[in-house]
Design a protein around this motif. Structure first.
Motif, PDB file in Angstrom:
ATOM      1  N   HIS A   1       0.848  -1.180   0.000  1.00 40.72           N
ATOM      2  CA  HIS A   1       0.000   0.000   0.000  1.00 40.72           C
ATOM      3  C   HIS A   1       0.886   1.232   0.000  1.00 40.72           C
ATOM      4  O   HIS A   1       2.029   1.178   0.457  1.00 40.72           O
ATOM      5  CB  HIS A   1      -0.912   0.028   1.238  1.00 40.72           C
ATOM      6  CG  HIS A   1      -1.952  -1.046   1.236  1.00 40.72           C
ATOM      7  ND1 HIS A   1      -3.070  -1.000   0.453  1.00 40.72           N
ATOM      8  CD2 HIS A   1      -2.024  -2.224   1.923  1.00 40.72           C
ATOM      9  CE1 HIS A   1      -3.799  -2.092   0.651  1.00 40.72           C
ATOM     10  NE2 HIS A   1      -3.187  -2.858   1.534  1.00 40.72           N
TER      11      HIS A   1
ATOM     12  N   CYS B   1      -4.053   6.234  -0.346  1.00 39.49           N
ATOM     13  CA  CYS B   1      -3.158   5.170  -0.803  1.00 39.49           C
ATOM     14  C   CYS B   1      -2.813   5.428  -2.266  1.00 39.49           C
ATOM     15  O   CYS B   1      -3.686   5.696  -3.082  1.00 39.49           O
ATOM     16  CB  CYS B   1      -3.835   3.807  -0.641  1.00 39.49           C
ATOM     17  SG  CYS B   1      -2.930   2.446  -1.410  1.00 39.49           S
TER      18      CYS B   1
ATOM     19  N   HIS C   1      -9.616   0.531  -4.047  1.00 33.42           N
ATOM     20  CA  HIS C   1      -8.428   1.362  -3.802  1.00 33.42           C
ATOM     21  C   HIS C   1      -8.796   2.839  -3.709  1.00 33.42           C
ATOM     22  O   HIS C   1      -8.286   3.562  -2.857  1.00 33.42           O
ATOM     23  CB  HIS C   1      -7.404   1.135  -4.919  1.00 33.42           C
ATOM     24  CG  HIS C   1      -6.472   2.271  -5.139  1.00 33.42           C
ATOM     25  ND1 HIS C   1      -5.386   2.491  -4.335  1.00 33.42           N
ATOM     26  CD2 HIS C   1      -6.471   3.268  -6.063  1.00 33.42           C
ATOM     27  CE1 HIS C   1      -4.752   3.578  -4.757  1.00 33.42           C
ATOM     28  NE2 HIS C   1      -5.391   4.068  -5.802  1.00 33.42           N
TER      29      HIS C   1
ATOM     30  N   ASP D   1      -1.093   3.280  -4.341  1.00 36.07           N
ATOM     31  CA  ASP D   1      -0.883   2.083  -5.157  1.00 36.07           C
ATOM     32  C   ASP D   1      -2.240   1.399  -5.368  1.00 36.07           C
ATOM     33  O   ASP D   1      -2.902   1.027  -4.400  1.00 36.07           O
ATOM     34  CB  ASP D   1       0.102   1.151  -4.425  1.00 36.07           C
ATOM     35  CG  ASP D   1       0.460  -0.069  -5.244  1.00 36.07           C
ATOM     36  OD1 ASP D   1      -0.449  -0.828  -5.632  1.00 36.07           O
ATOM     37  OD2 ASP D   1       1.660  -0.282  -5.488  1.00 36.07           O
ATOM     38  N   PHE D   2      -2.632   1.240  -6.594  1.00 37.08           N
ATOM     39  CA  PHE D   2      -3.956   0.667  -6.883  1.00 37.08           C
ATOM     40  C   PHE D   2      -4.016  -0.780  -6.400  1.00 37.08           C
ATOM     41  O   PHE D   2      -3.682  -1.718  -7.096  1.00 37.08           O
ATOM     42  CB  PHE D   2      -4.279   0.769  -8.375  1.00 37.08           C
ATOM     43  CG  PHE D   2      -5.763   0.825  -8.636  1.00 37.08           C
ATOM     44  CD1 PHE D   2      -6.373   2.006  -9.058  1.00 37.08           C
ATOM     45  CD2 PHE D   2      -6.573  -0.296  -8.426  1.00 37.08           C
ATOM     46  CE1 PHE D   2      -7.748   2.067  -9.274  1.00 37.08           C
ATOM     47  CE2 PHE D   2      -7.945  -0.253  -8.631  1.00 37.08           C
ATOM     48  CZ  PHE D   2      -8.532   0.936  -9.067  1.00 37.08           C
ATOM     49  N   CYS D   3      -4.479  -0.960  -5.158  1.00 38.77           N
ATOM     50  CA  CYS D   3      -4.269  -2.211  -4.452  1.00 38.77           C
ATOM     51  C   CYS D   3      -5.471  -3.144  -4.501  1.00 38.77           C
ATOM     52  O   CYS D   3      -5.359  -4.322  -4.203  1.00 38.77           O
ATOM     53  CB  CYS D   3      -3.941  -1.900  -2.997  1.00 38.77           C
ATOM     54  SG  CYS D   3      -5.102  -0.731  -2.270  1.00 38.77           S
TER      55      CYS D   3
ATOM     56  N   MET E   1      -9.636   4.072  -0.409  1.00 41.79           N
ATOM     57  CA  MET E   1      -8.615   3.991   0.642  1.00 41.79           C
ATOM     58  C   MET E   1      -8.050   5.385   0.898  1.00 41.79           C
ATOM     59  O   MET E   1      -7.088   5.809   0.264  1.00 41.79           O
ATOM     60  CB  MET E   1      -7.525   3.002   0.212  1.00 41.79           C
ATOM     61  CG  MET E   1      -6.682   2.536   1.383  1.00 41.79           C
ATOM     62  SD  MET E   1      -5.724   1.087   0.982  1.00 41.79           S
ATOM     63  CE  MET E   1      -4.682   1.009   2.432  1.00 41.79           C
TER      64      MET E   1
HETATM   65 CU1  CUA Z   1      -4.065   0.493  -0.676  1.00 40.10          CU
HETATM   66 CU2  CUA Z   1      -4.486   1.387  -2.758  1.00 40.10          CU
END
Ligand code: CUA
Ligand code: K7E
Length: 654
Positions: A585, A621, A629, A623-625, A632
């Motif tokens: 993340h 966040c 996402h 980072d495309f998690c 987030m």
């Molecule tokens: Cu954690 Cu995007």
């Protein structure tokens, strides 16, 4: 008049083309051909893996790039000597100590020569080392985590260029100075260089369990420039060879003044003899300041220690420690054949490649056949040690690598080509153009007893027309050749990043199964880690606020914080609770004057924020998690410095 000018222009253009080595020629001809067969050779089908890892120096990017061969695809940029906002290296509180030096925090470096650790002369894939040229340092990158694990500064050195090459069992990683300097440093006239400056060759011991580096000794050599080096192997194990230039000891206009002597030297250093001498208490401890930075992947934190002294060795006080091998003229590369017998020195200003024989060198030393001395160091007689020369091989020879069939491959900068020749008979077997002005070349395992016979790649200094233009500068270009046959075949062009001075390559099988997928949360001993959302909290200590935060798909805990005030110093300690491969993340705070954090599964990272403006400010966040996402995110309420809003935090409450 006009016509004449035009004519001269054409001639100049034509000669430029030739100096760039057959520019534009042969693109579809047999030599540079990319026929269908060759395309298949580099084709790695979707989902398939490459056969080799190549660790390519990032040069003035200060970093190390990881590529796959034969595809030429870039997999990772490992930050080493430079700040890297992409993941927060050199910005986060945990990693800034890695860039500490005796000059303070240095955000940038110039990396040149990666070299992979060895056991019995064979690449073992534990670590890769790389040098920093500008503010002399050596780094060790762990090939389980692909992260920089350690950086040691090299004192008494300047232009740490003949580095970082390892001995056959990684007993030492060796660093030689390019620029000689006053040792110890002092205020003196530059004109008094000659005889006063020293060139330090540094032998850094490597702990075989941990990889930990520590300077064992520094050889204080005459004030020449020490350009490149390589270890002996097999029969020549225990020796290390360094090319020198500027044996004239000029301090100005070196392009003329350092090219006077017909021959410079390769310095042959018997480190086993010096090791013995040191064991018996030899050498002098010299006061000296240099940083030693170590990253611990359990605490996820680096520490920097300032060392206070270094053991120096005067080579004339150790009989048998150092000899000079005369080598024509301003040599650059210094390469040792896989069997350890031949030492190749490529005089940049000579058309011949000079090869010395280790056996002959030993013999001459045994018989004490010397041809004078320099600063008390015996000079051997050129004819006594000369194994042979590859004559008129090309223009501007630089570096040599070897295959598994008794061939050597040398790059020529000026004639822009790679020349393949036979060890022992010294005959040229093949030559192929490179586009353009090649520097180093790499054969996987080239600096070992077991080089591969499959691929060679050349790393070029000038790109010109090889790729679509992107303004005045292009990424440097590498070229991959199939060397399995008698003739080399160019099979791929690929761009590199920064300046790819050198690369070390290894069979993927040796390291890929050891590559770490997550950090165990249980083993996270970071002093500000949280192991679950229950432990997340915010604590105030005067003006300092510590936010103990966690991440998991797809929220931060806490995600609403109030009671922060203008003038506070806010620490975000973010632990990623994920235990899945490839689920980092990110963390970014509006207006924060540092980079984002990219936090690996099980890891803790800290960044500092100085809230300056009253308001409600978001973080998110990066980072495309996950599918959620974009959800987030969180808010921080910043109140005036004199506000009495209580500190509070929450997650999922109204
Ligand atoms: Cu954690 Cu995007
Ligand atoms: Cu670029 Cu090895 Cu630093 Cu030669 S060096 S080209």
């Amino acid at each position: 008049m006009k016509i004449l000018k035009y004519g001269i222009g054409l001639v100049a253009a034509a000669s430029l083309m030739t100096s760039c080595g057959n520019a534009g020629k042969d693109k579809s001809g047999a030599d540079g051909a990319l026929n269908k067969n060759n395309a298949e050779k580099v084709y790695v089908a979707p989902g398939e893996h490459d056969d080799y890892y190549a660790f390519i120096s990032g040069g003035y990017s200060g970093n190390l790039l990881v590529y796959g061969l034969p595809s030429g695809r870039m997999f990772k940029e490992i930050p080493v000597f430079s700040q890297f906002p992409t993941n927060g290296y050199g910005y986060s509180e945990e990693t800034t100590p890695m860039l500490n030096t005796s000059f303070g925090f240095i955000p940038w470096g110039d990396s040149h020569h990666p070299d992979i650790s060895q056991t019995e002369g064979v690449l073992d894939g534990r670590w890769v080392f790389i040098n920093e040229n500008n503010t002399p340092r050596i780094a060790r990158i762990d090939l389980e985590t692909f992260e920089t694990a350690e950086i040691i500064e090299v004192p008494n050195s300047a232009g740490n260029h003949s580095s970082s090459f390892v001995t056959e069992n990684t007993e030492y990683v060796v660093a030689g100075t390019r620029f000689s300097v006053p040792v110890p440093q002092r205020d003196m006239s530059i004109k008094d260089y000659k005889g006063e400056f020293k060139g330090a060759l540094t032998f850094i011991g490597v702990d075989q369990e941990t990889g930990g580096m520590d300077i064992d000794f520094q050889l204080l050599m005459p004030g020449f420039n020490y350009d490149l080096s390589h270890p002996g192997r097999g029969k020549s194990h225990g020796w290390f060879f360094f090319t020198t230039y500027n044996t004239e000891e000029a301090n100005s206009l070196l392009e003329v003044n350092a090219s006077q002597n017909d021959k410079d030297f390769i310095a042959a250093v018997n480190w086993k003899v010096i090791e013995e001498y040191v064991k018996n208490g030899g050498g002098t401890m010299m006061p000296s300041e240099y940083a030693h930075n170590v990253y611990d992947h359990h605490t996820h934190t680096a520490t920097s220690t300032m060392k206070k002294e270094v053991r120096t060795i005067n080579p004339t006080e150790v009989p048998g420690a150092v000899y000079f091998l005369p080598t024509p003229k301003s040599p650059h590369g210094c390469d040792v054949s896989p069997d350890g017998e031949y030492i190749v020195g490529n005089g940049k200003l000579s058309t011949d490649l000079t090869v010395h024989s280790f056996t002959k060198m030993e013999e001459a030393i045994k018989n004490k056949k010397f041809d004078g001395e320099a600063y008390g160091i015996p000079i051997l007689n050129f004819d006594d040690i000369h194994a042979g020369s590859v004559e008129k091989a090309g223009l501007g020879p630089l570096h040599t690598e070897f295959d598994d069939k008794g061939n050597a491959y040398t790059t020529f900068f000026i004639s822009s080509e790679v020349v393949k020749w036979k060890l022992g008979t010294w005959e040229v077997v093949d030559r192929k153009p490179t586009y353009y002005s090649v520097g180093h070349l790499t054969i996987p395992g080239g600096n070992s007893r077991q080089p591969s016979g499959e691929y060679m790649f050349a790393m070029n200094k000038i790109t010109k027309d090889r790729y679509l233009p992107v303004g005045p500068e292009l990424e440097h270009s590498a070229q991959l050749y199939d060397i399995s046959g008698e003739k080399m075949e160019l099979i791929l062009d690929f761009p590199t990043h920064g300046e790819p001075h050198y690369a070390a390559a290894i069979k993927a099988d040796v390291i890929k199964d050891n590559s770490r997928q997550i950090y165990e949360l249980d083993e996270n001993t970071h002093k500000h880690a949280v192991k679950s959302e229950n432990e997340t909290r915010v604590e105030r200590n005067g003006n300092e606020v510590h936010i103990y935060m966690s991440t998991i798909r797809s929220h931060f805990s806490p995600d609403n914080i109030e009671g922060i005030k203008v003038g506070d110093k806010v620490y975000f300690h973010v632990t990623n609770l994920e235990q899945d491969f490839d689920v980092p993340h990110g963390f970014a705070m509006i207006g924060q004057k540092t980079s984002e954090l990219l936090i690996m599964p099980g890891q803790t990272r800290t960044s500092v924020w100085y809230p300056e403006k009253v308001g409600v400010w978001p973080f998110y966040c990066t980072d495309f998690c996950s599918a959620l996402h974009q959800e987030m995110q969180g808010y921080i309420r910043v109140s005036p410095a004199d506000s009495d809003i209580e500190l509070s935090w929450s997650l999922g409450e109204d």
